[in-house]
Design an enzyme around this catalytic site. Structure first.
Site, PDB file in Angstrom:
ATOM      1  N   THR A  99      39.948 -18.858  14.019  1.00  0.00           N
ATOM      2  CA  THR A  99      41.241 -19.496  13.775  1.00  0.00           C
ATOM      3  C   THR A  99      42.165 -18.568  13.006  1.00  0.00           C
ATOM      4  O   THR A  99      43.370 -18.490  13.285  1.00  0.00           O
ATOM      5  CB  THR A  99      41.047 -20.812  13.003  1.00  0.00           C
ATOM      6  OG1 THR A  99      40.236 -21.694  13.771  1.00  0.00           O
ATOM      7  CG2 THR A  99      42.378 -21.478  12.695  1.00  0.00           C
ATOM      8  N   HIS A 149      43.773 -16.160  15.315  1.00  0.00           N
ATOM      9  CA  HIS A 149      44.933 -16.752  15.993  1.00  0.00           C
ATOM     10  C   HIS A 149      46.163 -16.715  15.081  1.00  0.00           C
ATOM     11  O   HIS A 149      47.274 -16.413  15.533  1.00  0.00           O
ATOM     12  CB  HIS A 149      44.633 -18.200  16.394  1.00  0.00           C
ATOM     13  CG  HIS A 149      43.673 -18.340  17.527  1.00  0.00           C
ATOM     14  ND1 HIS A 149      43.986 -18.005  18.821  1.00  0.00           N
ATOM     15  CD2 HIS A 149      42.384 -18.772  17.554  1.00  0.00           C
ATOM     16  CE1 HIS A 149      42.947 -18.229  19.606  1.00  0.00           C
ATOM     17  NE2 HIS A 149      41.954 -18.694  18.859  1.00  0.00           N
TER      18      HIS A 149
END
Length: 342
Positions: free
Chosen positions: A40, A43
Site C-alpha cells: 500500500t 501505491h
C-alpha cells in the site's frame, strides 16, 4: 516529531517535522521502534490512481509498526507505560451491525491508519487502546513490525481447514510467501506457489513451499503431475490480483474446492463462471484481519515454531527511507524494515 509524509500530490514521500499527536481519553501513544513498508505504501509512493483518490494531502503515512506505550488516556485499562505493542490498522466504528455482532473486520465505516488518518511512519503514533496488541517478549521487534501483513496471510490461509490438503497460492509477494509458510506449518500436504519473480519464488522455497513455480517457464499441470495430484487443488489462496493467475487457479481446483481472495484484480475482470458453478467452488473475499482472533493465531504460530525470519530481507534507518523504498520497488526484496530508534 520526525515523520515520513505525503506533502504534495505526486510521486515520493518526504521526511519532515510534524506535531506530536494528541492523546484522547481512550487512546495510547506509541513511541515507534520499527516500521515495515507495505505494498500500500508503494501505491502511495507512486501516487497511482488509487492513492490519488484515497490519500489526504498533507499527511504522514505507514501502518506496519511496533513500539512501546509512553502515554495513555485516562479511560484506558489493561495496558501500562512501557508495554511493547503493535496494533490493528483498521479502526472501526463500534456501532454498526457487524461491530456490535463481534465482526469488526467487516465494519462498513473502517478508517485505515496511514491511509485515511495519520500513520506510523513517525516517531509517535496515537491509536485507540482497543486497537493496540501486546507483543510477547520472545517475539522480536522486526517480526512484530510485520504483524499487519502476517495477519493478512494468516486470515487468508486459515479461512479453510488445510490439514492434509493440497494448496495453491498464486502470487509470491511477501503475504503470499508467508501464507505458504503458514499452510505448511498447520499441516497442508502440498503447498504450490506461482509467480514470475524468481527472487520471491526462492524466498517461498526457503519458507517451506513444496514447489515454487515460475509460470513463465513451467506448467502448473506438469507440477501437479510430478506431485501425483490427479484431482486438483483443495484450497486456493489468490494473492496476486492478476486475472490470468485467478483463471489458472480456477482451472486447477478440485470439485468442491475453496478459494480465498486477497489480491485485488482490475474492475470488470472476466472469469469462466462454468469453472465456479459446475465445480461447486466456494469463494471468499478477504480484507484485513479478524479482530482479534487472527492476532492470537499469529502469536500462537510463532510460539509453536513458525519461522518467518527469511521474509525480512532489508533493514534501514528511517532516515534512509529512500533506500528502503528502492528495495521494495526493485522487486527483489521481502519485507523491508525502517528503524526509528537510530
Amino acid at each position: 516529531m520526525k515523520a515520513l509524509a505525503k506533502l504534495e500530490r505526486g510521486p515520493g514521500l518526504t521526511l519532515t517535522r510534524v506535531k506530536r499527536p494528541e492523546v484522547g481519553h481512550n487512546d495510547v501513544l506509541i513511541k515507534i521502534h520499527r516500521t515495515a513498508i507495505c505494498g500500500t505504501d508503494i501505491h502511495i509512493w507512486k501516487w497511482d490512481d488509487w492513492a490519488q483518490k484515497t490519500i489526504p494531502v498533507p499527511m504522514h503515512v505507514g501502518h506496519e509498526y511496533v513500539g512501546e506505550i509512553v502515554e495513555m488516556g485516562q479511560e484506558v485499562r489493561g495496558f501500562a507505560i512501557g508495554d511493547r505493542v503493535s496494533g490493528e490498522g483498521h479502526i472501526t466504528c463500534g456501532f454498526c451491525r457487524n461491530c456490535r455482532a463481534g465482526r469488526r473486520h467487516l465494519c462498513r465505516n473502517t478508517v485505515g491508519v496511514g491511509v485515511n488518518r495519520e500513520g506510523a511512519f513517525a516517531e509517535y503514533l496515537a491509536i485507540p487502546a482497543f486497537n493496540a496488541f501486546k507483543i510477547p517478549p520472545e517475539i522480536s521487534d522486526d517480526l512484530a513490525s510485520i504483524f499487519d501483513p502476517f495477519g493478512n496471510a494468516t486470515h487468508t490461509a486459515l479461512s479453510f481447514n488445510l490439514v492434509g490438503e493440497d494448496v495453491l497460492i498464486t502470487g509470491a509477494g511477501p503475504i503470499g510467501v508467508m501464507a505458504a509458510a503458514i499452510a505448511k506449518h498447520v499441516g497442508a500436504r502440498n503447498v504450490v506457489i506461482t509467480d514470475i519473480n524468481d527472487y520471491r519464488l526462492e524466498l517461498a522455497r526457503k519458507m517451506g513451499a513444496t514447489r515454487a513455480v515460475n509460470v513463465s517457464r513451467e506448467s502448473l499441470r506438469d507440477v501437479m503431475a510430478d506431485l501425483h495430484m490427479t484431482e486438483g487443488f483443495d484450497v486456493g489462496l489468490e494473492m496476486s490480483g492478476v486475472p490470468s493467475a485467478f483463471t489458472s487457479m480456477l482451472e486447477a481446483m478440485n470439485h468442491g474446492g475453496k478459494i480465498a481472495l486477497l489480491g485485488i484484480p482490475p474492475a470488470q475482470t472476466a472469469i469462466d463462471w462454468n469453472q465456479v458453478i459446475f465445480k461447486g467452488l466456494e469463494i471468499k473475499g478477504i480484507y484485513g484481519r479478524e479482530m482479534f482472533e487472527t492476532w492470537y493465531k499469529m502469536v500462537a504460530m510463532l510460539q509453536s515454531g513458525l519461522d518467518l525470519s527469511p521474509i525480512i530481507t532489508h533493514r534501514f534507518a528511517a532516515d534512509d527511507y529512500e533506500k528502503g523504498f528502492a528495495a521494495m520497488l526493485s522487486g527483489e526484496s521481502g519485507k523491508v524494515i525502517l528503524d526509528w530508534t537510530v
